[in-house]
Design a protein around this motif. Sequence first.
Motif, PDB file in Angstrom:
ATOM      1  N   PRO A   1      36.507  64.861  58.262  1.00 14.68           N
ATOM      2  CA  PRO A   1      36.774  65.166  56.855  1.00 14.68           C
ATOM      3  C   PRO A   1      38.072  64.543  56.338  1.00 14.68           C
ATOM      4  CG  PRO A   1      36.080  67.138  58.016  1.00 14.68           C
ATOM      5  CD  PRO A   1      36.280  66.074  59.047  1.00 14.68           C
ATOM      6  N   ASP A   2      39.088  64.439  57.174  1.00 16.75           N
ATOM      7  CA  ASP A   2      40.347  63.836  56.736  1.00 16.75           C
ATOM      8  C   ASP A   2      40.176  62.354  56.412  1.00 16.75           C
ATOM      9  OD1 ASP A   2      41.778  66.203  56.896  1.00 16.75           O
ATOM     10  OD2 ASP A   2      42.330  65.850  58.987  1.00 16.75           O
TER      11      ASP A   2
ATOM     12  N   MET B   1      41.947  61.177  48.305  1.00  9.92           N
ATOM     13  CA  MET B   1      41.667  62.090  47.190  1.00  9.92           C
ATOM     14  C   MET B   1      42.867  62.975  46.908  1.00  9.92           C
ATOM     15  SD  MET B   1      37.828  63.404  48.061  1.00  9.92           S
ATOM     16  CE  MET B   1      36.501  62.270  48.388  1.00  9.92           C
ATOM     17  N   ASP B   2      43.046  63.323  45.619  1.00  5.43           N
ATOM     18  CA  ASP B   2      44.082  64.297  45.302  1.00  5.43           C
ATOM     19  C   ASP B   2      43.581  65.676  45.725  1.00  5.43           C
ATOM     20  OD1 ASP B   2      42.534  65.517  43.219  1.00  5.43           O
ATOM     21  OD2 ASP B   2      43.275  64.053  41.787  1.00  5.43           O
ATOM     22  N   GLU B   3      44.437  66.674  45.701  1.00  9.94           N
ATOM     23  CA  GLU B   3      44.083  68.003  46.233  1.00  9.94           C
ATOM     24  C   GLU B   3      42.905  68.644  45.518  1.00  9.94           C
ATOM     25  OE1 GLU B   3      44.980  69.668  49.047  1.00  9.94           O
ATOM     26  OE2 GLU B   3      45.887  67.723  49.465  1.00  9.94           O
ATOM     27  N   GLY B   4      42.846  68.533  44.201  1.00  4.57           N
ATOM     28  CA  GLY B   4      41.743  69.130  43.463  1.00  4.57           C
ATOM     29  C   GLY B   4      40.413  68.496  43.807  1.00  4.57           C
ATOM     30  N   CYS B   5      40.413  67.193  43.880  1.00  2.72           N
ATOM     31  CA  CYS B   5      39.201  66.452  44.222  1.00  2.72           C
ATOM     32  C   CYS B   5      38.797  66.748  45.664  1.00  2.72           C
ATOM     33  CB  CYS B   5      39.462  64.966  44.019  1.00  2.72           C
ATOM     34  SG  CYS B   5      38.013  63.929  44.187  1.00  2.72           S
ATOM     35  N   LYS B   6      39.776  66.776  46.559  1.00  3.61           N
ATOM     36  CA  LYS B   6      39.513  67.045  47.972  1.00  3.61           C
ATOM     37  C   LYS B   6      38.909  68.432  48.156  1.00  3.61           C
ATOM     38  CE  LYS B   6      41.872  67.092  52.439  1.00  3.61           C
ATOM     39  NZ  LYS B   6      43.116  66.776  53.140  1.00  3.61           N
TER      40      LYS B   6
END
Length: 67
Positions: free
Chosen positions: A34-35, A41-46
Amino acid sequence: MQLVNNKSIVSSKDLDFIALSFARMRSQGRYLCPDAITGNMDEGCKTWFLKHYATCYELLQEKATAM
């Protein structure tokens, strides 16, 4: 949807397809990090992507056991 990298904007439709594709590969026994998938990706997208990926995987697992 937020930027995935500085060159392009990715829509939730694109990420939906990617999440489903990776979930399908995982359900077929392929290891996915997953990493590595969410590294840019930014945190929201991730967060959205990983939640959707997990949901797709669970649905595929349920479908496989129902057959």
